[in-house]
Scaffold this active site. Structure first.
Site, mmCIF file in Angstrom:
data_model
loop_
_atom_site.group_PDB
_atom_site.id
_atom_site.type_symbol
_atom_site.label_atom_id
_atom_site.label_comp_id
_atom_site.label_asym_id
_atom_site.label_seq_id
_atom_site.Cartn_x
_atom_site.Cartn_y
_atom_site.Cartn_z
ATOM 1 N N GLY A 13 0.770 -1.248 0.000
ATOM 2 C CA GLY A 13 0.000 0.000 0.000
ATOM 3 C C GLY A 13 0.797 1.291 0.000
ATOM 4 N N SER A 14 2.032 1.262 -0.541
ATOM 5 C CA SER A 14 2.790 2.524 -0.549
ATOM 6 C C SER A 14 2.165 3.541 -1.511
ATOM 7 C CB SER A 14 4.262 2.285 -0.901
ATOM 8 O OG SER A 14 4.412 1.944 -2.247
ATOM 9 N N ASN A 15 1.601 3.071 -2.605
ATOM 10 C CA ASN A 15 0.947 4.019 -3.519
ATOM 11 C C ASN A 15 -0.354 4.557 -2.914
ATOM 12 O OD1 ASN A 15 2.542 4.300 -6.067
ATOM 13 N ND2 ASN A 15 2.423 2.059 -5.969
ATOM 14 N N ILE A 92 -7.792 -9.653 -11.052
ATOM 15 C CA ILE A 92 -8.245 -8.990 -12.282
ATOM 16 C C ILE A 92 -9.630 -8.400 -12.015
ATOM 17 C CG2 ILE A 92 -8.839 -9.338 -14.711
ATOM 18 C CD1 ILE A 92 -6.857 -11.754 -14.587
ATOM 19 N N ASN A 107 -4.502 2.381 -13.335
ATOM 20 C CA ASN A 107 -3.615 1.418 -12.664
ATOM 21 C C ASN A 107 -2.177 1.906 -12.806
ATOM 22 O OD1 ASN A 107 -2.755 -1.038 -11.425
ATOM 23 N ND2 ASN A 107 -2.288 -1.886 -13.444
ATOM 24 N N HIS A 109 1.800 0.388 -12.966
ATOM 25 C CA HIS A 109 2.487 -0.884 -13.200
ATOM 26 C C HIS A 109 3.993 -0.632 -13.351
ATOM 27 C CE1 HIS A 109 3.066 -4.974 -14.568
ATOM 28 N NE2 HIS A 109 3.821 -4.495 -15.537
ATOM 29 N N SER A 136 4.531 2.637 -15.648
ATOM 30 C CA SER A 136 3.466 3.141 -16.509
ATOM 31 C C SER A 136 2.204 3.345 -15.681
ATOM 32 C CB SER A 136 3.131 2.131 -17.620
ATOM 33 O OG SER A 136 4.268 1.825 -18.387
ATOM 34 N N ASP A 145 -2.881 -5.355 -17.562
ATOM 35 C CA ASP A 145 -1.893 -4.293 -17.837
ATOM 36 C C ASP A 145 -1.853 -3.903 -19.318
ATOM 37 O OD1 ASP A 145 -1.113 -4.528 -15.107
ATOM 38 O OD2 ASP A 145 0.259 -6.148 -15.606
#
Ligand code: GRF
Length: 219
Positions: A13-15, A92, A107, A109, A136, A145
């Site tokens: 969960g860093s993002n 997914i 998203n 990636h 990305s 992705d």
């Protein structure tokens, strides 16, 4: 009006944390995180939701795909969600959710898509002796992705090992994800039938930033 954002996580969960920090630090932020969805009740990143009083809905993956999709859609409806940011969500996303949030689901990636979709990107990049790697941020479609790419950071590999490479890329992920999510929430970066737009301009390629690195090979 701020977009009600749901952040989907499965792990660290860093993002998620960086999205939260950005919204806390900037009152004009165009999104407001009102929900964290996880398919994993033990995701370490859920602590960031607790610390910030963000409601959590744990919706583990189900063998009955339709049931899982309905549960997620009902949940998003309940919180009046206008946009989704996937942040290390390992399942997914069900087709119905992708359709409902087309253009409003993004998203992040760790690779220069379309190269290296899926897992273990850093290892595969090093094994293949790639010169460049990166991250990305893309709109989500039904594939893994595969959706239209909005933004990339290009990082030179330069012989650095997998651990350091993943740490470097994660720093850039955490810096740039909130900025891009903010612009999508504002409608400045958008998905239209013919591609990704930056305001009124159709992007011929993703917006990209190239990080200059020391070139060890020439030393
Ligand atoms: C990140 O590398 C992200 O790009 C990928 O999964 C990882 C999640 O990291 N989709 P975190 O949980 O946000 O720390």
């Amino acid at each position: 009006m701020k977009k009600n954002l749901a952040v989907f996580i499965s792990g660290r969960g860093s993002n998620f944390q960086s999205l939260l920090d950005y919204q806390k630090q900037w009152e004009n932020c165009s999104y407001e995180i009102v929900l964290c969805v996880s398919d994993n009740p033990n995701a370490p990143g859920l602590v960031h939701a607790q610390d910030n009083d963000i409601p959590v809905e744990v919706i583990p993956k189900m063998s009955n795909k339709t049931e899982w999709e309905t549960k997620i859609l009902e949940c998003l409806e309940r919180y009046n969600i206008g946009m989704i940011a996937l942040a290390g969500f390992m399942s997914i996303i069900p087709h119905g959710v992708v359709e409902r949030y087309k253009g409003w689901c993004v998203n992040i990636h760790p690779s220069l898509l379309p190269k290296y979709p899926g897992l273990n990107t850093h290892r595969r990049v090093i094994e293949n002796k790639e010169k460049e790697h990166g991250l990305s941020i893309h709109f989500v479609d039904a594939g893994i992705d595969t959706g239209p790419v909005i933004f990339q950071v290009i990082v030179p590999v330069n012989g650095i090992d997998e651990v350091i490479l993943s740490q470097v890329i994660l720093i850039y992920e955490n810096w740039f994800y909130p900025l891009v999510v903010n612009e999508v929430a504002l409608g400045n970066l958008s998905l239209r039938p013919d591609g990704v737009y930056n305001r009124q301009t159709l992007l011929e390629r993703p917006i990209s930033i190239s990080v200059q690195g020391e070139n060890n090979e020439t030393k």
